[in-house]
Design a protein around this motif. Structure first.
Motif, PDB file in Angstrom:
ATOM      1  N   UNK A 220     -37.967  54.291 -28.384  1.00  0.00           N
ATOM      2  CA  UNK A 220     -37.633  53.632 -26.912  1.00  0.00           C
ATOM      3  C   UNK A 220     -37.324  54.724 -25.825  1.00  0.00           C
ATOM      4  N   UNK A 221     -36.379  55.549 -26.588  1.00  0.00           N
ATOM      5  CA  UNK A 221     -35.814  56.534 -25.620  1.00  0.00           C
ATOM      6  C   UNK A 221     -36.817  57.463 -24.966  1.00  0.00           C
ATOM      7  N   UNK A 222     -38.037  57.554 -25.677  1.00  0.00           N
ATOM      8  CA  UNK A 222     -39.345  58.344 -25.257  1.00  0.00           C
ATOM      9  C   UNK A 222     -39.572  57.782 -23.923  1.00  0.00           C
ATOM     10  N   UNK A 223     -39.573  56.458 -23.723  1.00  0.00           N
ATOM     11  CA  UNK A 223     -40.092  55.917 -22.487  1.00  0.00           C
ATOM     12  C   UNK A 223     -39.217  55.698 -21.243  1.00  0.00           C
ATOM     13  N   UNK A 224     -37.935  56.503 -21.481  1.00  0.00           N
ATOM     14  CA  UNK A 224     -36.621  56.346 -20.558  1.00  0.00           C
ATOM     15  C   UNK A 224     -36.554  55.225 -19.766  1.00  0.00           C
ATOM     16  N   UNK A 225     -36.685  55.093 -18.780  1.00  0.00           N
ATOM     17  CA  UNK A 225     -36.700  53.906 -17.794  1.00  0.00           C
ATOM     18  C   UNK A 225     -37.585  52.883 -18.203  1.00  0.00           C
ATOM     19  N   UNK A 226     -38.612  53.034 -18.470  1.00  0.00           N
ATOM     20  CA  UNK A 226     -39.692  51.737 -18.845  1.00  0.00           C
ATOM     21  C   UNK A 226     -39.565  51.525 -20.205  1.00  0.00           C
ATOM     22  N   UNK A 227     -39.116  51.728 -21.289  1.00  0.00           N
ATOM     23  CA  UNK A 227     -39.240  51.547 -22.630  1.00  0.00           C
ATOM     24  C   UNK A 227     -38.351  50.446 -22.871  1.00  0.00           C
ATOM     25  N   UNK A 228     -38.519  49.691 -23.895  1.00  0.00           N
ATOM     26  CA  UNK A 228     -37.757  48.569 -24.234  1.00  0.00           C
ATOM     27  C   UNK A 228     -36.304  48.892 -24.501  1.00  0.00           C
TER      28      UNK A 228
END
Length: 480
Positions: A220-228
């Motif tokens: 989830x952290x891979x997506x920073x702002x956008x992730x769940x």
């Protein structure tokens, strides 16, 4: 160059202080900004900054995306010079560091005016380590940094708790070698058993649940702002972290953390998630180093000579082995993007300007590094690496990784156990000395293991609960 007693994992203070501060940033063209976004930023993000994505890593290796990015970075430096390059990104002030001097300035100026707590890090790391030192600022950061250093002991080659760790490493290495084939999954399972022993003091069901929960949170952290946000998983993960730290199992970093001065006021369990996160990268480094040693028999022979008859169930310093680990990180940085964010207006731009350091370029720049695509561990022993402010396997300056010496101890001890009495031959990937690829997919590496010499020492074994059975260990008293 002055020969050192052991490898230096970060640039020397002299190298950072001598790096002249670059002039104010120069504006990139819109075309070059788009090229940077497509060939440097996008591949870095897509491979997974917080948790590597195996399928994307395999594709990146096939396309050698880092080679393309490094080539572009060099072109930009020739065109724009050594000044930071201001990218044309609407609503943001972002600078790409083009020179080693710019890197040195940013690292030496950490945490002020160059703070590690960038908005991207806060969005990504906050999903599993909301109280981590990397995303803390001000007095809070200072106190948490001191807590981390008091437990991890940076600058000390052999940690005071290293004896039980050495036994855990030796035991798990023996199990890895029993299969005859060592692929990433087999290695990774064994590596995490070691990590849980070192950090938590055991390998129980709750210990395994804790490290298993870290995977989806980092994804989830891979997506920073956008992730769940995965609030339920994060709550359970942090609860387990607090519970396992509170156990204070002897010989573990968790116990040292819980009993450190002022720990109760600083949420000691809040520091643990980042250590676990960093150990994942350390496993990748160790697995890649095996491929390097297999491709360079001369270096492997030097390491075996260094090991001699040393008892590997006891802590060893192993400077040549550690230097090989550092060289693996130089060749394939596990942190391809170093980020800083200015606090206040600087010559680089307005307040909250993001500074982006693309480490593969500075580690593999053939114009300035004669060993760019070669495996040359000696640079970490003879002073060449320490004198370069942009060779940063563990960052540098006041923001350097406080766990660097723990990582070097664990990885070098594991490699020593794996290679001293066994020949390890890679399959699927061929590394040509002097022409090493810029992108190497650790998930695709696979080794055939063959015993090469009589065993000198019996190995300890791990019990079903992850505790150490020290019967027959040479010179070992059980301190876990």
């Amino acid at each position: 160059m002055t020969t050192r007693q052991g490898p230096r994992a970060i640039p020397s203070e002299e190298a950072l202080e001598s790096a002249e501060q670059p002039e104010s940033a120069v504006d990139a063209s819109i075309k070059d900004t788009l090229r940077i976004a497509a060939r440097i930023l996008a591949p870095t993000v897509l491979t997974g900054v917080i948790k590597r994505r195996p399928q994307i890593m395999a594709l990146a290796q096939k396309l050698q995306t880092d080679r393309s990015a490094v080539r572009l970075h060099g072109e930009l430096r020739h065109r724009y010079g050594d000044r930071p390059l201001h990218l044309r990104i609407p609503g943001r002030s972002v600078n790409l560091a083009l020179s080693p001097e710019a890197v040195g300035t940013a690292l030496a100026g950490t945490p002020s005016p160059f703070s590690p707590a960038t908005r991207e890090k806060k969005a990504a790391l906050g999903k599993f380590q909301p109280h981590g030192v990397l995303i803390s600022e001000g007095p809070e950061r200072t106190a948490r940094r001191e807590l981390n250093e008091s437990v991890l002991e940076p600058g000390r080659a052999v940690h005071e708790l290293a004896e039980p760790w050495a036994r855990a490493v030796a035991a798990q290495a023996g199990e890895m070698l029993e299969t005859g084939t060592l692929d990433w999954d087999t290695f990774n399972i064994g590596w995490w058993r070691i990590v849980r022993q070192v950090t938590l003091g055991g390998d129980t069901a709750e210990d395994r649940e804790l490290t298993d929960l870290l995977t989806p949170l980092r994804q989830a952290g891979n997506w920073a702002y956008a992730g769940p946000r995965r609030r339920h998983l994060r709550k359970r993960f942090l609860e387990l972290a607090r519970r396992q730290v509170a156990l204070r199992r002897p010989g573990s970093l968790a116990a040292a953390l819980a009993t450190a001065p002022a720990a109760e006021q600083l949420d000691p369990a809040g520091q643990l998630p980042h250590w676990l996160f960093a150990f994942d990268a350390a496993g990748i480094v160790a697995f890649r180093t095996l491929a390097l040693l297999a491709a360079h028999p001369g270096h492997l022979a030097a390491i075996r000579a260094e090991l001699g008859d040393a008892d590997l169930s006891a802590p060893q310093q192993l400077p040549k082995t550690r230097a090989s680990v550092l060289e693996s990180v130089r060749l394939w940085p596990t942190t391809p993007a170093l980020l800083r964010e200015t606090r206040g207006e600087t010559a680089w731009g307005p307040d909250r300007t993001t500074v982006f350091v693309y480490t593969p370029y500075f580690h593999r720049d053939a114009e300035s590094l004669p060993y760019a695509d070669s495996f040359e561990p000696e640079i970490w022993l003879d002073g060449r690496a320490a004198g370069n402010p942009a060779l940063v396997p563990f960052s540098g300056g006041p923001g350097a990784c406080p766990g660097r010496d723990v990582v070097l101890f664990m990885t070098s001890m594991l490699l020593a156990n794996l290679v001293r009495e066994h020949d390890i031959q890679p399959s699927g990937v061929s590394l040509t000395p002097g022409k090493l690829p810029l992108t190497l997919d650790n998930f695709g590496l696979r080794y055939q293991v063959q015993h090469a010499a009589p065993k000198r020492h019996s190995r300890p074994h791990l019990g079903a609960d992850g505790s150490l059975d020290t019967a027959g260990v040479v010179g070992g008293d059980d301190r876990t």
